[in-house]
Design a protein around this motif. Structure first.
Motif, PDB file in Angstrom:
ATOM      1  N   SER A  66       0.837  -1.182   0.000  1.00  0.00           N
ATOM      2  CA  SER A  66       0.000   0.000   0.000  1.00  0.00           C
ATOM      3  C   SER A  66       0.874   1.235   0.000  1.00  0.00           C
ATOM      4  O   SER A  66       1.992   1.217   0.490  1.00  0.00           O
ATOM      5  N   GLY A  67       0.379   2.323  -0.549  1.00  0.00           N
ATOM      6  CA  GLY A  67       1.141   3.560  -0.537  1.00  0.00           C
ATOM      7  C   GLY A  67       0.870   4.392  -1.770  1.00  0.00           C
ATOM      8  O   GLY A  67       0.459   3.871  -2.806  1.00  0.00           O
ATOM      9  N   ALA A  68       1.123   5.684  -1.657  1.00  0.00           N
ATOM     10  CA  ALA A  68       0.867   6.602  -2.763  1.00  0.00           C
ATOM     11  C   ALA A  68       1.721   6.259  -3.978  1.00  0.00           C
ATOM     12  O   ALA A  68       1.252   6.239  -5.104  1.00  0.00           O
ATOM     13  N   ASN A  69       3.020   6.003  -3.756  1.00  0.00           N
ATOM     14  CA  ASN A  69       3.914   5.666  -4.860  1.00  0.00           C
ATOM     15  C   ASN A  69       4.251   4.186  -4.879  1.00  0.00           C
ATOM     16  O   ASN A  69       4.782   3.665  -5.843  1.00  0.00           O
ATOM     17  N   SER A  70       3.966   3.510  -3.797  1.00  0.00           N
ATOM     18  CA  SER A  70       4.128   2.076  -3.638  1.00  0.00           C
ATOM     19  C   SER A  70       5.526   1.570  -3.985  1.00  0.00           C
ATOM     20  O   SER A  70       6.510   2.192  -3.636  1.00  0.00           O
ATOM     21  N   ILE A  71       5.619   0.468  -4.720  1.00  0.00           N
ATOM     22  CA  ILE A  71       6.873  -0.256  -4.868  1.00  0.00           C
ATOM     23  C   ILE A  71       7.433  -0.049  -6.276  1.00  0.00           C
ATOM     24  O   ILE A  71       6.751  -0.320  -7.262  1.00  0.00           O
ATOM     25  N   THR A  72       8.700   0.406  -6.357  1.00  0.00           N
ATOM     26  CA  THR A  72       9.342   0.563  -7.657  1.00  0.00           C
ATOM     27  C   THR A  72      10.745  -0.020  -7.613  1.00  0.00           C
ATOM     28  O   THR A  72      11.415   0.014  -6.589  1.00  0.00           O
ATOM     29  N   GLY A  73      11.189  -0.551  -8.755  1.00  0.00           N
ATOM     30  CA  GLY A  73      12.531  -1.099  -8.868  1.00  0.00           C
ATOM     31  C   GLY A  73      12.701  -1.797 -10.195  1.00  0.00           C
ATOM     32  O   GLY A  73      11.772  -1.849 -11.009  1.00  0.00           O
ATOM     33  N   MET A  74      13.889  -2.351 -10.423  1.00  0.00           N
ATOM     34  CA  MET A  74      14.100  -3.110 -11.650  1.00  0.00           C
ATOM     35  C   MET A  74      13.500  -4.506 -11.492  1.00  0.00           C
ATOM     36  O   MET A  74      12.577  -4.876 -12.200  1.00  0.00           O
ATOM     37  N   ASP A  75      14.030  -5.275 -10.545  1.00  0.00           N
ATOM     38  CA  ASP A  75      13.515  -6.624 -10.286  1.00  0.00           C
ATOM     39  C   ASP A  75      12.950  -6.659  -8.874  1.00  0.00           C
ATOM     40  O   ASP A  75      13.604  -6.248  -7.913  1.00  0.00           O
ATOM     41  N   ILE A  76      11.729  -7.175  -8.745  1.00  0.00           N
ATOM     42  CA  ILE A  76      11.038  -7.193  -7.456  1.00  0.00           C
ATOM     43  C   ILE A  76      10.544  -8.608  -7.191  1.00  0.00           C
ATOM     44  O   ILE A  76       9.893  -9.221  -8.046  1.00  0.00           O
ATOM     45  N   ALA A  77      10.853  -9.127  -5.998  1.00  0.00           N
ATOM     46  CA  ALA A  77      10.383 -10.449  -5.580  1.00  0.00           C
ATOM     47  C   ALA A  77       9.804 -10.336  -4.179  1.00  0.00           C
ATOM     48  O   ALA A  77      10.505  -9.991  -3.235  1.00  0.00           O
TER      49      ALA A  77
ATOM     50  N   GLY B 267      -1.877  -1.063  -3.348  1.00  0.00           N
ATOM     51  CA  GLY B 267      -1.192   0.068  -3.965  1.00  0.00           C
ATOM     52  C   GLY B 267      -0.684  -0.324  -5.335  1.00  0.00           C
ATOM     53  O   GLY B 267      -1.303  -1.129  -6.026  1.00  0.00           O
ATOM     54  N   GLY B 268       0.456   0.199  -5.711  1.00  0.00           N
ATOM     55  CA  GLY B 268       1.006  -0.097  -7.027  1.00  0.00           C
ATOM     56  C   GLY B 268       2.375  -0.730  -6.940  1.00  0.00           C
ATOM     57  O   GLY B 268       3.141  -0.464  -6.021  1.00  0.00           O
ATOM     58  N   ILE B 269       2.670  -1.595  -7.902  1.00  0.00           N
ATOM     59  CA  ILE B 269       4.000  -2.187  -8.059  1.00  0.00           C
ATOM     60  C   ILE B 269       4.451  -1.896  -9.482  1.00  0.00           C
ATOM     61  O   ILE B 269       3.738  -2.196 -10.440  1.00  0.00           O
ATOM     62  N   SER B 270       5.654  -1.322  -9.614  1.00  0.00           N
ATOM     63  CA  SER B 270       6.206  -1.030 -10.934  1.00  0.00           C
ATOM     64  C   SER B 270       7.614  -1.601 -11.008  1.00  0.00           C
ATOM     65  O   SER B 270       8.516  -1.142 -10.317  1.00  0.00           O
ATOM     66  N   ALA B 271       7.788  -2.629 -11.845  1.00  0.00           N
ATOM     67  CA  ALA B 271       9.084  -3.283 -12.028  1.00  0.00           C
ATOM     68  C   ALA B 271       9.527  -3.088 -13.467  1.00  0.00           C
ATOM     69  O   ALA B 271       8.835  -3.518 -14.391  1.00  0.00           O
ATOM     70  N   SER B 272      10.679  -2.427 -13.657  1.00  0.00           N
ATOM     71  CA  SER B 272      11.171  -2.232 -15.021  1.00  0.00           C
ATOM     72  C   SER B 272      11.769  -3.509 -15.584  1.00  0.00           C
ATOM     73  O   SER B 272      12.011  -3.618 -16.771  1.00  0.00           O
ATOM     74  N   GLY B 273      11.995  -4.508 -14.724  1.00  0.00           N
ATOM     75  CA  GLY B 273      12.493  -5.815 -15.145  1.00  0.00           C
ATOM     76  C   GLY B 273      11.474  -6.894 -14.830  1.00  0.00           C
ATOM     77  O   GLY B 273      10.391  -6.918 -15.404  1.00  0.00           O
ATOM     78  N   THR B 274      11.795  -7.765 -13.875  1.00  0.00           N
ATOM     79  CA  THR B 274      10.923  -8.891 -13.553  1.00  0.00           C
ATOM     80  C   THR B 274      10.205  -8.678 -12.228  1.00  0.00           C
ATOM     81  O   THR B 274      10.705  -8.011 -11.323  1.00  0.00           O
TER      82      THR B 274
ATOM     83  N   THR C  89      -6.034  -5.173  -5.898  1.00  0.00           N
ATOM     84  CA  THR C  89      -7.018  -4.136  -6.182  1.00  0.00           C
ATOM     85  C   THR C  89      -6.306  -2.842  -6.592  1.00  0.00           C
ATOM     86  O   THR C  89      -6.954  -1.847  -6.864  1.00  0.00           O
ATOM     87  N   GLY C  90      -4.967  -2.885  -6.631  1.00  0.00           N
ATOM     88  CA  GLY C  90      -4.177  -1.737  -7.032  1.00  0.00           C
ATOM     89  C   GLY C  90      -3.735  -1.876  -8.472  1.00  0.00           C
ATOM     90  O   GLY C  90      -4.522  -2.276  -9.333  1.00  0.00           O
ATOM     91  N   THR C  91      -2.457  -1.572  -8.744  1.00  0.00           N
ATOM     92  CA  THR C  91      -1.952  -1.662 -10.108  1.00  0.00           C
ATOM     93  C   THR C  91      -0.608  -2.392 -10.125  1.00  0.00           C
ATOM     94  O   THR C  91       0.186  -2.281  -9.192  1.00  0.00           O
ATOM     95  N   ILE C  92      -0.385  -3.150 -11.202  1.00  0.00           N
ATOM     96  CA  ILE C  92       0.878  -3.838 -11.415  1.00  0.00           C
ATOM     97  C   ILE C  92       1.386  -3.491 -12.800  1.00  0.00           C
ATOM     98  O   ILE C  92       0.664  -3.645 -13.785  1.00  0.00           O
ATOM     99  N   ASP C  93       2.641  -3.035 -12.868  1.00  0.00           N
ATOM    100  CA  ASP C  93       3.287  -2.713 -14.142  1.00  0.00           C
ATOM    101  C   ASP C  93       4.640  -3.404 -14.143  1.00  0.00           C
ATOM    102  O   ASP C  93       5.532  -3.012 -13.391  1.00  0.00           O
ATOM    103  N   ALA C  94       4.787  -4.440 -14.945  1.00  0.00           N
ATOM    104  CA  ALA C  94       6.041  -5.187 -14.985  1.00  0.00           C
ATOM    105  C   ALA C  94       6.332  -5.621 -16.405  1.00  0.00           C
ATOM    106  O   ALA C  94       5.423  -5.944 -17.166  1.00  0.00           O
ATOM    107  N   LYS C  95       7.626  -5.623 -16.761  1.00  0.00           N
ATOM    108  CA  LYS C  95       8.031  -6.022 -18.107  1.00  0.00           C
ATOM    109  C   LYS C  95       7.946  -7.531 -18.274  1.00  0.00           C
ATOM    110  O   LYS C  95       7.652  -8.037 -19.348  1.00  0.00           O
ATOM    111  N   GLU C  96       8.242  -8.265 -17.199  1.00  0.00           N
ATOM    112  CA  GLU C  96       8.198  -9.732 -17.275  1.00  0.00           C
ATOM    113  C   GLU C  96       7.488 -10.298 -16.066  1.00  0.00           C
ATOM    114  O   GLU C  96       7.556  -9.761 -14.995  1.00  0.00           O
TER     115      GLU C  96
END
Length: 195
Positions: free
Chosen positions: A148-159, A169-176, A188-195
């Protein structure tokens, strides 16, 4: 070894120590940014703020109502017990017997964050970021985990792993992105991941 009510080293003062321990009934403020503290042992205070100019090792039980720990790197083999814990810095490692016990965990790292301690108990992962071009976030939780959170979780690879994972909240992974649970995973939030 610090004792008593409160301790403040928030402006131009510097604490240089191989080991800092203590028990305070008030605030412990080591936020000058010029501190040279190698190891934080058993320490308790209502509020703890520690900004270290060198690598910080935590090998005791550190507790309070809220805490902020920062260093060039943070390595935790002890136990961090805070309802609210913020861990900014270049990188942090918490593995093996090291444990983070927090109702809310936030952080911002220019490198990676490895929180793979088998005894972690983190109720909510708030705004938390690692480097989006080379940083990895690994978080293993022995309890249900809510993102949960306004900007939530960001990174290249997230596990992320937990007994249950709820993504509000949101999860944004530029990798996996890897999510693992022995229970259920809900979103119920958002997920943005390349893989």
């Amino acid at each position: 070894d610090l004792g008593g009510g409160s301790f403040t080293n928030a402006s131009s003062g510097t604490v240089a120590a191989t080991l800092v321990t203590g028990s305070l009934s008030g605030t412990a403020d080591f936020s000058s940014g010029t501190n040279s503290i190698a190891t934080l042992g058993d320490f308790s205070a209502v509020t703890l703020t520690l900004d270290d100019a060198i690598a910080l090792a935590v090998n005791g039980t550190v507790s309070g109502t809220s805490g902020t720990l920062a260093g060039t790197t943070i390595t935790n083999t002890g136990t961090l017990e805070f309802p609210t814990l913020d861990r900014p810095g270049p990188s942090c490692t918490n593995s093996g017997a090291g444990a983070v016990d927090a109702s809310l965990l936030t952080g911002s790292f220019s490198g990676s964050a490895t929180l793979s301690g088998t005894a972690n108990s983190i109720a909510t992962l708030g705004d938390f970021s690692v480097n989006t071009t080379s940083g990895t976030l690994i978080l293993d939780d022995a309890t249900p985990l809510t993102v949960s959170g306004a900007n939530s979780i960001t990174g290249m690879d997230i596990a992320l792993s937990g007994t249950n994972i709820s993504i509000a909240g949101g999860i944004s992974a530029s990798g996996t992105l890897s999510l693992a649970s022995i229970g259920k995973i809900s979103e119920t939030g958002t997920i943005d991941a390349k893989e």
